[in-house]
Design a protein around this motif. Structure first.
Motif, short mmCIF file in Angstrom:
data_model
loop_
_atom_site.label_atom_id
_atom_site.label_comp_id
_atom_site.label_asym_id
_atom_site.label_seq_id
_atom_site.Cartn_x
_atom_site.Cartn_y
_atom_site.Cartn_z
N ILE A 72 0.84 -1.20 0.00
CA ILE A 72 0.00 0.00 0.00
C ILE A 72 0.87 1.25 0.00
O ILE A 72 0.59 2.24 -0.69
N ARG A 73 1.94 1.23 0.80
CA ARG A 73 2.84 2.38 0.83
C ARG A 73 3.47 2.64 -0.54
O ARG A 73 3.58 3.79 -0.98
N GLU A 74 3.91 1.55 -1.20
CA GLU A 74 4.53 1.73 -2.52
C GLU A 74 3.55 2.31 -3.52
O GLU A 74 3.86 3.24 -4.28
N LYS A 75 2.33 1.76 -3.54
CA LYS A 75 1.33 2.28 -4.47
C LYS A 75 0.95 3.73 -4.14
O LYS A 75 0.79 4.56 -5.02
N GLY A 76 0.81 4.02 -2.85
CA GLY A 76 0.52 5.39 -2.43
C GLY A 76 1.63 6.35 -2.81
O GLY A 76 1.37 7.48 -3.25
N SER A 77 2.87 5.89 -2.68
CA SER A 77 4.00 6.74 -3.05
C SER A 77 4.01 7.03 -4.55
O SER A 77 4.23 8.16 -4.98
N GLU A 78 3.72 6.00 -5.37
CA GLU A 78 3.66 6.21 -6.81
C GLU A 78 2.52 7.17 -7.19
O GLU A 78 2.69 8.05 -8.03
N PHE A 79 1.38 7.00 -6.55
CA PHE A 79 0.24 7.88 -6.83
C PHE A 79 0.57 9.33 -6.47
O PHE A 79 0.27 10.25 -7.23
N LYS A 81 3.51 10.67 -6.31
CA LYS A 81 4.50 11.19 -7.26
C LYS A 81 3.84 11.65 -8.56
O LYS A 81 4.17 12.70 -9.10
N GLU A 82 2.88 10.84 -9.04
CA GLU A 82 2.18 11.22 -10.26
C GLU A 82 1.37 12.51 -10.06
O GLU A 82 1.38 13.41 -10.92
N GLU A 83 0.69 12.61 -8.93
CA GLU A 83 -0.08 13.82 -8.65
C GLU A 83 0.82 15.03 -8.51
O GLU A 83 0.50 16.13 -8.98
N LEU A 84 1.97 14.83 -7.89
CA LEU A 84 2.92 15.93 -7.74
C LEU A 84 3.45 16.39 -9.09
O LEU A 84 3.59 17.59 -9.35
N TYR A 85 3.71 15.44 -9.98
CA TYR A 85 4.19 15.78 -11.32
C TYR A 85 3.12 16.56 -12.09
O TYR A 85 3.41 17.57 -12.74
N LYS A 86 1.86 16.11 -11.98
CA LYS A 86 0.78 16.83 -12.65
C LYS A 86 0.64 18.24 -12.10
O LYS A 86 0.46 19.20 -12.85
N ALA A 87 0.70 18.35 -10.78
CA ALA A 87 0.57 19.67 -10.17
C ALA A 87 1.70 20.60 -10.59
O ALA A 87 1.48 21.78 -10.88
N GLN A 88 2.93 20.07 -10.64
CA GLN A 88 4.06 20.88 -11.07
C GLN A 88 3.91 21.31 -12.53
O GLN A 88 4.22 22.46 -12.89
N LYS A 89 3.40 20.41 -13.37
CA LYS A 89 3.19 20.73 -14.78
C LYS A 89 2.14 21.82 -14.94
O LYS A 89 2.32 22.78 -15.69
N GLU A 90 1.02 21.68 -14.21
CA GLU A 90 -0.03 22.70 -14.28
C GLU A 90 0.47 24.03 -13.75
O GLU A 90 0.15 25.09 -14.29
N LEU A 91 1.26 23.98 -12.68
CA LEU A 91 1.81 25.21 -12.11
C LEU A 91 2.73 25.92 -13.10
O LEU A 91 2.72 27.14 -13.23
#
Length: 310
Positions: A72-79, A81-91
């Motif tokens: 669960i931790r690994e999947k949560g970490s990947e999720f 990371k993806e959300e952070l990448y999207k947020a950085q791209k939108e920003l």
């Protein structure tokens, strides 16, 4: 049937002298219930067995929970990371858009400043020119006042205090006698009287000659339907316009000179009607000079001076 207490057998001891035999519970027998003590001991034994089984299975369950938690931790970490990448791209896109809008705003502000400065200069120029024209007009007005007949102005002021279209008042009587009458005095007297009445009643229509003309009536000694003859003057002239009186379907062809004379009188009546209806809001002096300009137009048209386009 039992009928009484048991009787002691003969030859057997009775009472306290009887031999007591010790009793031992060999276990539950068929058809007999267990004692409460036995149930408690059995229940305790089962609980101990279950506890031992639970103790044996506990290490295995903990291992599974740890494995699931790590997954669960690994999947949560990947999720994340993806959300952070999207947020950085939108920003980043928003930063670029903000930068573009800032440039557009700066450009618009610069253009607005330049336009404001240009308008400010133009306004100053217009005000300066207006002041110069006003000064010149005031000078001309002062000079004109030295030449104008005070009687005419007095008559106009009296008429302006209570404007009317009655031609018997001193102001309009003078204008009729000196300008309107001579300007509408054509050779064909009968038609001239009809034209004058239509102008006073504001029922005269002037329209350009169409390619296909309608039949027109005849005035005595004058052919009105001929576009080469003026119905008012009787002279051979090329007629580009025709007049209609009231609701009549008859048309009369008129020359440019006759049209200019009729138009000059109509302009005068239009202006005094505006004054009577309260549509002209000026001081007495500007109104008087406008009327004098219109009277000048009637005098010039009467003498044959008119624009070529007439």
């Amino acid at each position: 049937m039992w009928s009484g207490p048991p009787q002691p057998d003969e030859g057997l001891p009775t009472g306290p002298s009887a031999v007591s035999v010790p009793w031992k519970n060999l276990g539950p027998s068929k058809g007999h219930r267990e004692s409460p003590g036995g149930l408690v001991e059995a229940s305790a034994s089962r609980k101990e067995a279950q506890a031992e089984e639970h103790t044996a299975a506990a290490p295995l369950d903990v291992s599974r929970l740890r494995s699931s938690s790590m997954e669960i931790r690994e999947k949560g970490s990947e999720f994340l990371k993806e959300e952070l990448y999207k947020a950085q791209k939108e920003l980043k896109l928003k930063d670029e858009e903000c930068e573009r809008l800032c440039k557009v705003r700066a450009q618009l502000e610069q253009e607005l400043e330049e336009l404001t400065a240009s308008l400010f200069q133009e306004a100053h120029k217009m005000v300066r020119e207006a002041n110069m024209k006003q000064a010149a007009s005031e000078k001309q007005l002062k000079e004109a006042w030295g030449k104008v007949d005070t009687t005419l102005f007095s008559e106009f002021q009296a008429w302006r205090a209570s404007p009317t279209l009655d031609k018997d008042c001193p102001f309009l009587e003078r204008v009729y006698r000196e300008d309107v009458g001579p300007c509408l005095d054509f050779t064909v007297q009968e038609l001239s009287a009809l034209v004058r009445a239509a102008v006073e009643d504001n029922t005269l229509t002037i329209e350009p000659v169409a390619s296909q003309t309608l039949p027109a009536v005849k005035v005595p000694t004058v052919e009105c339907h001929n576009t080469n003859t003026c119905a008012l003057s009787g002279l051979a002239r090329t007629c580009h316009h025709r007049i209609r009186l009231g609701d009549s379907e008859s048309h009369y062809y008129i020359s440019p000179s006759s049209r200019a004379r009729i138009t000059a009188v109509c302009n005068f009546f239009t202006y005094i009607r505006y004054i009577q209806q309260g549509l002209v809001r000026q001081d007495a002096e500007p109104m008087f000079w406008e009327i004098m300009r219109l009277r000048k137009g009637m005098s010039l048209a009467k003498l044959g001076f008119f624009p070529q386009e007439a």
